[in-house]
Write a protein that holds these residues in place. Structure first.
Motif, PDB file in Angstrom:
ATOM      1  N   ALA A  88       0.825  -1.211   0.000  1.00 37.19           N
ATOM      2  CA  ALA A  88       0.000   0.000   0.000  1.00 37.19           C
ATOM      3  C   ALA A  88       0.859   1.260   0.000  1.00 37.19           C
ATOM      4  O   ALA A  88       1.880   1.334   0.681  1.00 37.19           O
ATOM      5  CB  ALA A  88      -0.921   0.002   1.221  1.00 37.19           C
ATOM      6  N   GLY A  89       0.431   2.239  -0.775  1.00 34.72           N
ATOM      7  CA  GLY A  89       1.163   3.496  -0.817  1.00 34.72           C
ATOM      8  C   GLY A  89       0.455   4.505  -1.705  1.00 34.72           C
ATOM      9  O   GLY A  89      -0.446   4.159  -2.462  1.00 34.72           O
ATOM     10  N   ILE A  90       0.858   5.763  -1.586  1.00 35.94           N
ATOM     11  CA  ILE A  90       0.306   6.823  -2.423  1.00 35.94           C
ATOM     12  C   ILE A  90       1.448   7.624  -3.022  1.00 35.94           C
ATOM     13  O   ILE A  90       2.580   7.579  -2.544  1.00 35.94           O
ATOM     14  CB  ILE A  90      -0.628   7.758  -1.636  1.00 35.94           C
ATOM     15  CG1 ILE A  90       0.120   8.438  -0.480  1.00 35.94           C
ATOM     16  CG2 ILE A  90      -1.850   7.006  -1.125  1.00 35.94           C
ATOM     17  CD1 ILE A  90      -0.687   9.537   0.214  1.00 35.94           C
ATOM     18  N   THR A  91       1.134   8.344  -4.084  1.00 32.21           N
ATOM     19  CA  THR A  91       2.118   9.222  -4.706  1.00 32.21           C
ATOM     20  C   THR A  91       1.710  10.680  -4.488  1.00 32.21           C
ATOM     21  O   THR A  91       0.562  10.978  -4.186  1.00 32.21           O
ATOM     22  CB  THR A  91       2.228   8.968  -6.225  1.00 32.21           C
ATOM     23  OG1 THR A  91       0.946   9.232  -6.830  1.00 32.21           O
ATOM     24  CG2 THR A  91       2.646   7.542  -6.493  1.00 32.21           C
ATOM     25  N   MET A  92       2.661  11.563  -4.645  1.00 37.08           N
ATOM     26  CA  MET A  92       2.394  12.991  -4.559  1.00 37.08           C
ATOM     27  C   MET A  92       3.442  13.694  -5.398  1.00 37.08           C
ATOM     28  O   MET A  92       4.631  13.397  -5.273  1.00 37.08           O
ATOM     29  CB  MET A  92       2.450  13.473  -3.108  1.00 37.08           C
ATOM     30  CG  MET A  92       2.018  14.910  -2.916  1.00 37.08           C
ATOM     31  SD  MET A  92       1.848  15.358  -1.162  1.00 37.08           S
ATOM     32  CE  MET A  92       3.553  15.272  -0.602  1.00 37.08           C
ATOM     33  N   ALA A  93       3.011  14.603  -6.258  1.00 38.71           N
ATOM     34  CA  ALA A  93       3.948  15.268  -7.164  1.00 38.71           C
ATOM     35  C   ALA A  93       3.856  16.776  -7.008  1.00 38.71           C
ATOM     36  O   ALA A  93       3.490  17.502  -7.931  1.00 38.71           O
ATOM     37  CB  ALA A  93       3.664  14.858  -8.606  1.00 38.71           C
TER      38      ALA A  93
END
Length: 244
Positions: A88-93
């Motif tokens: 599980a994880g999320i990205t952010m740019a």
């Protein structure tokens, strides 16, 4: 014989994308798999598709209480847990100047603290089982720079993996990290990003993005007894990006 026969695995973030790919591969190779995610609809549908050796549990990976409930139920339904895939994880740019404290703490909680909680919870169960394998999904940005927040947490996953591997070696528990590059998940190849991804792929030494199954094959290897002498290491699946 299937490569994961007699293995009981927990895979987080398994309702879609790479997590779903890992779950399918594990089932094909004989494992009993607990899929966890916040997306209950997709998670339940996938578990039903995968059959009696799959179980979905709704799971907030940032909650210690949820982790305890997941591992306890997994053992009650399928038996001793010997594989954990912290996927599980999320990205952010965003730039560092655009990122709020709230956004930063959220990505740290989901990408980093959840891995700590997962390992902390599952290790006593694996000790009881006589050993196991923990696979922490990092990123090529756990090796080279990327966006603030995402890079930081993926480097942290790499460090936690090494620290846990040294602590757990005496228990027969192996801990390794996997570092994918650009993977053709729905999030990456959606219409508004497809052209940019195709252009970026020209700069990858292998001249293409990876399929989820190519990462799953690496995760499968590390979960299996074939990787019996590998611990505390990084396994890179990035088409040569970090070798440049």
């Amino acid at each position: 014989m299937a490569r994961l026969t007699n293995k009981v695995a927990i895979i987080t973030g398994a309702a879609q994308g790479m997590g779903a790919s890992h779950a399918k591969k594990f089932i094909e190779e004989g494992a009993k798999v607990v899929l966890t995610d916040l997306n209950e609809e997709k998670g339940q549908a996938l578990a039903a598709e995968l059959g009696e050796n799959a179980l979905f549990i709704k799971h907030n990976v940032t909650s210690a209480e949820d982790w305890e409930a997941v591992v306890t139920r997994a053992e009650r339904v399928f038996g001793q847990v010997n594989v954990l895939v912290n996927n599980a994880g999320i990205t952010m740019a965003k730039s560092i100047l655009q990122t709020t404290e709230e956004e930063y703490r959220r990505i740290v909680d989901i990408n980093q603290v959840s891995v700590f909680l997962g390992m902390k919870t599952v290790i006593p169960f694996m000790q009881k089982a006589g050993g196991g394998s923990i696979v922490n999904i990092s990123s090529m940005n756990g090796l080279v720079a990327g966006a603030i927040g995402y890079t930081d947490t993926k480097f942290a996953v790499r460090g936690m993996t090494k620290a846990a591997a040294m602590e757990c070696a005496n228990y027969g528990i192996r801990v390794n990290s996997v570092h994918p590059g650009v993977i053709a998940t729905p999030m990456v190849v959606q219409e508004d990003t497809k052209a940019a991804v195709e252009e970026f792929s020209k700069h990858i030494p292998l001249k293409r993005v990876a399929q989820s199954e190519e990462v799953s094959n690496m995760v499968l290897f590390l979960a299996s007894d074939e990787a019996s002498y590998s611990t505390g290491s990084e396994f890179v699946v990035d088409g040569g990006m970090t070798a440049q």
